[in-house]
Design an enzyme around this catalytic site. Structure first.
Site, PDB file in Angstrom:
ATOM      1  N   ALA A  16     -40.318  15.065   1.501  1.00  0.00           N
ATOM      2  CA  ALA A  16     -39.134  15.674   0.907  1.00  0.00           C
ATOM      3  C   ALA A  16     -39.433  17.107   0.471  1.00  0.00           C
ATOM      4  O   ALA A  16     -38.543  17.953   0.431  1.00  0.00           O
ATOM      5  CB  ALA A  16     -38.667  14.841  -0.280  1.00  0.00           C
ATOM      6  N   ARG A  56     -39.628  19.089   3.908  1.00  0.00           N
ATOM      7  CA  ARG A  56     -38.425  18.773   4.686  1.00  0.00           C
ATOM      8  C   ARG A  56     -38.648  18.986   6.189  1.00  0.00           C
ATOM      9  O   ARG A  56     -37.774  19.438   6.907  1.00  0.00           O
ATOM     10  CB  ARG A  56     -37.227  19.577   4.168  1.00  0.00           C
ATOM     11  CG  ARG A  56     -36.823  19.081   2.764  1.00  0.00           C
ATOM     12  CD  ARG A  56     -35.591  19.731   2.223  1.00  0.00           C
ATOM     13  NE  ARG A  56     -35.849  21.135   1.950  1.00  0.00           N
ATOM     14  CZ  ARG A  56     -35.008  22.119   2.239  1.00  0.00           C
ATOM     15  NH1 ARG A  56     -33.860  21.856   2.793  1.00  0.00           N
ATOM     16  NH2 ARG A  56     -35.307  23.361   1.959  1.00  0.00           N
ATOM     17  N   GLU A  93     -34.660   8.498  11.015  1.00  0.00           N
ATOM     18  CA  GLU A  93     -34.252   9.733  11.686  1.00  0.00           C
ATOM     19  C   GLU A  93     -35.137   9.981  12.900  1.00  0.00           C
ATOM     20  O   GLU A  93     -34.662  10.284  13.991  1.00  0.00           O
ATOM     21  CB  GLU A  93     -34.360  10.934  10.724  1.00  0.00           C
ATOM     22  CG  GLU A  93     -33.296  10.978   9.632  1.00  0.00           C
ATOM     23  CD  GLU A  93     -33.642  10.135   8.409  1.00  0.00           C
ATOM     24  OE1 GLU A  93     -34.664   9.410   8.461  1.00  0.00           O
ATOM     25  OE2 GLU A  93     -32.907  10.186   7.417  1.00  0.00           O
ATOM     26  N   ASP A 101     -27.490  10.822  -5.120  1.00  0.00           N
ATOM     27  CA  ASP A 101     -28.033  11.469  -3.933  1.00  0.00           C
ATOM     28  C   ASP A 101     -27.089  11.161  -2.782  1.00  0.00           C
ATOM     29  O   ASP A 101     -26.191  10.337  -2.896  1.00  0.00           O
ATOM     30  CB  ASP A 101     -29.506  11.105  -3.715  1.00  0.00           C
ATOM     31  CG  ASP A 101     -29.708   9.920  -2.815  1.00  0.00           C
ATOM     32  OD1 ASP A 101     -28.909   8.981  -2.926  1.00  0.00           O
ATOM     33  OD2 ASP A 101     -30.665   9.943  -2.034  1.00  0.00           O
TER      34      ASP A 101
HETATM   35  N1  LIG Z   1     -37.802  12.487   9.644  1.00  0.00           N
HETATM   36  C1  LIG Z   1     -37.506  13.745   9.329  1.00  0.00           C
HETATM   37  N2  LIG Z   1     -38.166  14.738   9.919  1.00  0.00           N
HETATM   38  C2  LIG Z   1     -37.880  16.008   9.625  1.00  0.00           C
HETATM   39  N3  LIG Z   1     -36.966  16.392   8.742  1.00  0.00           N
HETATM   40  C3  LIG Z   1     -36.268  15.456   8.117  1.00  0.00           C
HETATM   41  C4  LIG Z   1     -36.499  14.070   8.372  1.00  0.00           C
HETATM   42  N4  LIG Z   1     -35.664  13.360   7.575  1.00  0.00           N
HETATM   43  C5  LIG Z   1     -34.949  14.254   6.872  1.00  0.00           C
HETATM   44  N5  LIG Z   1     -35.295  15.520   7.163  1.00  0.00           N
HETATM   45  C6  LIG Z   1     -34.775  16.750   6.589  1.00  0.00           C
HETATM   46  O1  LIG Z   1     -35.175  16.830   5.227  1.00  0.00           O
HETATM   47  C7  LIG Z   1     -34.037  16.943   4.365  1.00  0.00           C
HETATM   48  C8  LIG Z   1     -34.281  16.193   3.084  1.00  0.00           C
HETATM   49  O2  LIG Z   1     -34.315  14.830   3.379  1.00  0.00           O
HETATM   50  P1  LIG Z   1     -34.299  13.712   2.265  1.00  0.00           P
HETATM   51  O3  LIG Z   1     -34.000  12.415   2.921  1.00  0.00           O
HETATM   52  O4  LIG Z   1     -35.478  13.865   1.432  1.00  0.00           O
HETATM   53  O5  LIG Z   1     -33.056  14.160   1.440  1.00  0.00           O
HETATM   54  P2  LIG Z   1     -32.745  13.696  -0.037  1.00  0.00           P
HETATM   55  O6  LIG Z   1     -33.336  14.664  -0.973  1.00  0.00           O
HETATM   56  O7  LIG Z   1     -33.093  12.257  -0.189  1.00  0.00           O
HETATM   57  O8  LIG Z   1     -31.234  13.901  -0.147  1.00  0.00           O
HETATM   58  P3  LIG Z   1     -30.153  12.916   0.293  1.00  0.00           P
HETATM   59  O9  LIG Z   1     -30.708  11.543   0.365  1.00  0.00           O
HETATM   60  O10 LIG Z   1     -29.107  13.078  -0.720  1.00  0.00           O
HETATM   61  O11 LIG Z   1     -29.677  13.451   1.593  1.00  0.00           O
HETATM   62  C9  LIG Z   1     -32.909  16.393   5.182  1.00  0.00           C
HETATM   63  O12 LIG Z   1     -31.694  16.968   4.794  1.00  0.00           O
HETATM   64  C10 LIG Z   1     -33.258  16.787   6.592  1.00  0.00           C
HETATM   65  O13 LIG Z   1     -32.846  18.110   6.848  1.00  0.00           O
HETATM   66 MG   LIG Z   2     -32.375  10.134  -0.065  1.00  0.00          MG
END
Ligand SMILES: Nc1ncnc2c1ncn2[C@@H]1O[C@H](COP(=O)(O)OP(=O)(O)OP(=O)(O)O)[C@@H](O)[C@H]1O
Ligand SMILES: [Mg+2]
Ligand SMILES: [K+]
Length: 677
Positions: free
Chosen positions: A375, A378, A345, A304
Site C-alpha cells: 500500500a 502502490r 488484481e 475505505d
Molecule cells: N496488485 C497490485 N499491483 C499494483 N498496484 C496495485 C495493486 N493493487 C492495487 N494497486 C494500486 O494501489 C492503490 C492502493 O491500493 P489499496 O488496495 O492499498 O487501496 P486502499 O488504500 O485499500 O484503498 P481502497 O481499498 O479504499 O481502494 C490502488 O488504487 C491501485 O492503484
Molecule cells: Mg482496501
C-alpha cells in the site's frame, strides 16, 4: 446460529432457565456488584429474621405484615435477577449453537511435502494445512495458496458461499466453516481456544462482559443516591424516637427500598446486555459494550473504498496501450509483472490474458525477484535476471518511478487514465525501466443501495469520508456514485489515521470501516472500528466490531442501536427517579399516620390504611421491574432526529410518566390490598 434461531422470541425454556438463574443470582457475592439491589437484599434478610424470631426482635404484633414485606422484597431482588437472566438468555442459546459448529474435526497438516491427518485441537499457530472440497476448515487462518468457495453459514447465517483466495483482502478463513469447491492451502493464525468462534462464544455468553464507562458512572450515581437515602432513613429513626414517634424497622426498610432507585438498579445490566444482543442480531459482533455505546455518539465515519463501498473484486477488464506501443507489448509486460502477484488484481491480469487468448513468454520471469504489492509503494512487479525492472501500479506512482529513471511520460497517458477513472475504474500503469507501455483498466462496482444508506447517515447527523489509496478521479467518481460527503484520495495507511486523529481532535467521535491489513491501524485508532468479515485477520483483530455480512452501511443499525441503548438507559433512569418521588407521597404520610393517627390529612392519595399504603408502594416498586423488562430489552423507539429534540421528548414522556404512573398504580394496588388488611 441460523437467522431463524436468532429471531425466535422468548421460549418457555428460556423463561424457565431465567427463573432458575434469578435464584442463583441471589448469591450476595454476585449481588454486591449491584449496590442498589444489594441494599434491598440486606433489607430482605433483616425483615426475614424479624418475621422468624418475633420474640427476639419484639415484633410479635406485626408478624403478618413482616412476612408480607419479606416476600415483596424477595421478589424485588428476584425480578432484578430475572431481568438480567432474560437478557443473557439469548446469548446463551446462541453460544450453544456456536459450540455445536465447533466440534472436533480432523486436519490435513502439511509437513514438508507430507500430509499427516491430525486432530484440529493439535493445530498450532503457524501450521500449514490443506483443506479440500467438502472438508471443514479446522481453525482460523489465512489462505496462502489457491482459491476456494467457502460456506460460512455456521457463523454468518448466510448460505451463499464466499470466495476465499490467497493474496488480497479476501484471504482470511474461519474455523468451523466448510470448503464447498476447490482446495486451499492455509496457515493457522490462532492457537486452540483463541479462535474467532471461541471469541464469539465468550462474547455472546457474556462471559467477558465488562461494565462500560457510562454504566460505571451511572452505577456510581445510583450508589451515591442509595447511600444518601440510607443515611436519611437511618437518622430518621432517632429523630422520630426523640419526638416520641415509634418507627418500626420493617417500615423504615420499606421506606428505604421505595426511595432508592431500584427500578433502574434492577434493569441497568439487562439494558446493556440487550444492547449488545441487538447488535448481534444484525450479524455484527461487538467486542465490547463500550463500542456499542460509542457508536451511539458517532459524528464522523471513515470508509475505505475497495471492498467496503465497492465489492472489491477489482478485475482487469481492458488494456489500453499509450505512447504508440502495441497492445501485445503492453499485455506481455502486464502479464509478466503479474506472474507472481497473488492479489486478486494481479491474478485478474493473467485471467484476462487467457480469456483474450493472448500468450506471453513466461520464461522471461525465470529467476526474477518478485516485488510484492504494498500500500505504501502502490506498485508491484518483478526485477528480471537480465537487469530489467518491470512494474505496474497506481498511475502517479508509476509515473514518478519512470521519471526517476529519466523516462518520458507519453502524452496520451493522462487522457487514457482519466477516462478509466471517470468511469469509477482503477487505472494501473505498466512500465519497464524508463518506458511506460500503457494502462490496465481494473473494474469494480459500488455495492447496491449505498446512496440511500448514506442519506440516512446524513439525517442522523453523521458525516461520511471515503479514504482510498486510489487516484482522485476514481475516488471522485465512486464518492459521487455512493453519495459520501467527502473523500480523500491517494491516502496511505498513515493518512487514514491522520484523518481520524484530526476529527477526534475536534472532539468528534469517529467510526471507521475497512477490510484491509492497511486499514488495521486506523480501525484501532477509531472510537468504533467496524471490520468486514470478508477482510483480513489483521483488520478483524484491530477492530472492535466485525460485520459478518461485510456490509459497511450496517454502521447505520449499529449507530441506531447505540443511540437506542443510551436513550433507554436515560429514559429508565428518569422514570425510576421520578417514580421514587411519587412513592414518597404514598409512604411518608402512611408511616407517620401509624404513629400519630391525627396526621391523616397527609394521606393525599386517600389510601386504605397506613399498612396497606406501605405494602402497596412496595408492591408497585417490585412489579414495575418485570413490567419494564420488555422495554429494557427491546429499547425505546429511535427515529433519526436531532439529539436535543430526542432528549426533551424523552424527559417529557418518562419524567412525567414516572410521576403519574405510580400514583395510579399504587392507588389501584391499594384498592386490592386494603381488602386483606
Ligand atoms: N496488485 C497490485 N499491483 C499494483 N498496484 C496495485 C495493486 N493493487 C492495487 N494497486 C494500486 O494501489 C492503490 C492502493 O491500493 P489499496 O488496495 O492499498 O487501496 P486502499 O488504500 O485499500 O484503498 P481502497 O481499498 O479504499 O481502494 C490502488 O488504487 C491501485 O492503484
Ligand atoms: Mg482496501
Ligand atoms: K425504588
Amino acid at each position: 446460529m441460523s437467522r431463524n434461531e436468532k429471531n425466535k422470541t422468548l421460549s418457555s425454556a428460556a423463561v424457565k432457565r431465567a427463573i432458575v438463574d434469578s435464584f442463583v443470582k441471589l448469591n450476595p457475592v454476585t449481588m454486591m456488584k449491584n449496590p442498589v439491589m444489594f441494599v434491598v437484599e440486606v433489607g430482605t434478610v433483616i425483615v426475614l429474621l424479624m418475621a422468624l424470631f418475633p420474640n427476639f426482635f419484639d415484633s410479635q404484633d406485626r408478624i403478618g405484615f413482616n412476612v408480607a414485606v419479606f416476600f415483596i422484597l424477595l421478589f424485588t431482588v428476584l425480578f432484578a435477577g430475572f431481568a438480567e437472566a432474560i437478557a443473557e438468555g439469548r446469548g446463551k442459546a446462541q453460544a450453544y449453537s456456536l459450540k455445536k459448529s465447533k466440534q472436533e474435526m480432523t486436519a490435513n497438516k502439511l509437513m514438508g511435502s507430507l500430509i499427516t491427518v491430525i486432530s484440529s485441537t493439535e493445530l498450532r499457530k503457524g501450521d500449514i494445512v490443506v483443506v479440500s472440497q467438502g472438508e471443514m476448515i479446522p481453525g482460523d487462518g489465512e489462505v496462502i495458496e489457491g482459491l476456494a468457495s467457502v460456506d460460512e453459514s455456521a457463523i454468518t447465517g448466510e448460505s451463499a458461499p464466499v470466495i476465499k483466495e490467497a493474496g488480497g483482502d479476501f484471504n482470511s478463513v474461519t474455523g468451523g466453516t466448510r470448503v464447498v469447491s476447490d482446495s486451499i492451502k492455509m496457515r493457522m493464525t490462532s492457537e486452540p481456544g483463541q479462535s474467532f468462534i471461541d471469541r464469539m462464544i465468550a462474547l455472546v455468553e457474556g462471559a467477558k462482559r465488562q461494565k462500560t464507562p457510562n454504566e460505571i458512572a451511572l452505577n456510581t450515581l445510583l450508589f451515591s443516591l442509595t447511600i444518601i437515602f440510607l443515611i436519611v432513613v437511618v437518622t430518621l429513626a432517632p429523630i422520630a424516637n426523640y419526638l416520641d414517634i415509634k418507627l418500626e424497622v420493617p417500615v423504615l426498610i420499606a421506606l428505604l427500598v421505595c426511595l432508592i432507585p431500584t427500578t433502574i438498579g434492577g434493569l441497568l445490566s439487562a439494558i446493556g446486555i440487550a444492547g449488545m444482543d441487538r447488535v448481534t442480531k444484525f450479524n455484527v459482533l461487538a467486542m465490547s459494550g463500550k463500542a456499542v455505546e460509542a457508536a451511539g455518539d458517532i459524528n464522523t465515519m471513515i470508509l475505505d473504498k475497495t471492498g467496503t463501498i465497492t465489492f472489491g473484486n477489482r478485475m482487469a477488464s481492458e488494456l489500453v496501450p499509450v505512447g504508440g506501443n502495441s497492445i501485445n507489448q503492453l499485455s506481455e509486460w502486464a502479464a509478466i509483472s503479474s506472474i507472481k502477484d497473488e492479489t486478486p488484481e494481479g491474478r485478474s491480469v493473467l485471467e484476462w490474458m487467457t480469456k483474450q487468448g493472448k500468450s506471453y513468454d513466461s520464461t522471461i520471469a525465470d529467476g526474477g525477484e518478485f516485488i510484492e504489492f504494498k500500500a505504501e509503494t502502490r506498485m508491484s512487479g518483478i526485477d528480471l535476471l537480465d537487469g530489467r525492472h518491470v512494474r505496474k501500479g497506481a498511475v502517479d506512482a508509476v509515473k514518478k518511478w519512470v521519471a526517476a529513471q529519466g523516462g518520458e511520460i507519453p502524452s496520451d497517458l493522462e487522457q487514457v487514465s482519466n477516462t478509466i477513472a471517470k468511469l469509477g475504474g482503477t487505472p494501473l500503469a505498466v512500465a519497464v525501466d524508463n518506458k511506460l507501455y500503457g494502462v490496465i483498466y481494473l473494474k469494480d462496482t459500488v455495492k447496491p443501495g449505498m446512496k440511500e444508506r448514506f442519506d440516512t447517515l446524513r439525517e442522523m447527523g453523521i458525516k461520511t469520508i471515503m479514504c482510498t489509496g486510489d487516484n482522485p478521479l476514481t475516488a471522485a467518481t465512486i464518492a459521487k456514485e455512493a453519495g459520501v460527503d467527502e473523500f480523500i484520495a491517494e491516502s496511505k495507511p498513515e493518512d487514514k489515521i491522520a484523518v481520524i486523529r484530526r476529527e477526534q481532535a475536534e472532539g468528534k467521535m469517529v467510526a471507521m470501516t475497512g477490510d484491509g491489513t492497511n486499514d488495521a491501524p486506523a480501525l484501532a485508532q477509531a472510537d468504533v472500528g467496524l471490520a468486514m468479515n470478508s477482510g483480513t485477520i489483521a483488520a478483524k483483530e484491530a477492530a472492535n466490531m466485525v460485520d459478518l455480512d461485510s456490509d459497511p452501511s450496517k454502521i447505520i443499525e449499529v449507530v441506531a442501536i447505540g443511540k437506542q441503548l443510551l436513550m433507554t438507559r436515560g429514559a429508565l433512569t428518569t422514570f425510576s427517579i421520578a417514580n421514587d418521588i411519587a412513592k414518597y407521597f404514598a409512604i411518608i404520610p402512611a408511616m407517620f399516620m401509624l404513629a400519630i393517627p391525627e396526621m391523616g390529612a397527609l394521606n393525599i392519595m386517600r389510601l386504605g390504611s397506613p399498612l396497606s399504603a406501605i405494602l402497596s408502594a412496595l408492591i408497585f416498586n417490585a412489579i414495575i421491574i418485570p413490567l419494564l423488562i420488555p422495554l429494557a430489552i427491546k429499547g425505546v423507539k429511535y427515529k433519526p432526529m436531532s439529539g436535543a429534540r430526542l432528549l426533551s421528548r424523552n424527559v417529557f414522556i418518562y419524567g412525567l410518566g414516572g410521576v403519574i404512573v405510580p400514583f395510579v398504580g399504587i392507588k389501584l394496588i391499594d384498592l386490592i390490598v386494603h381488602v386483606w388488611i
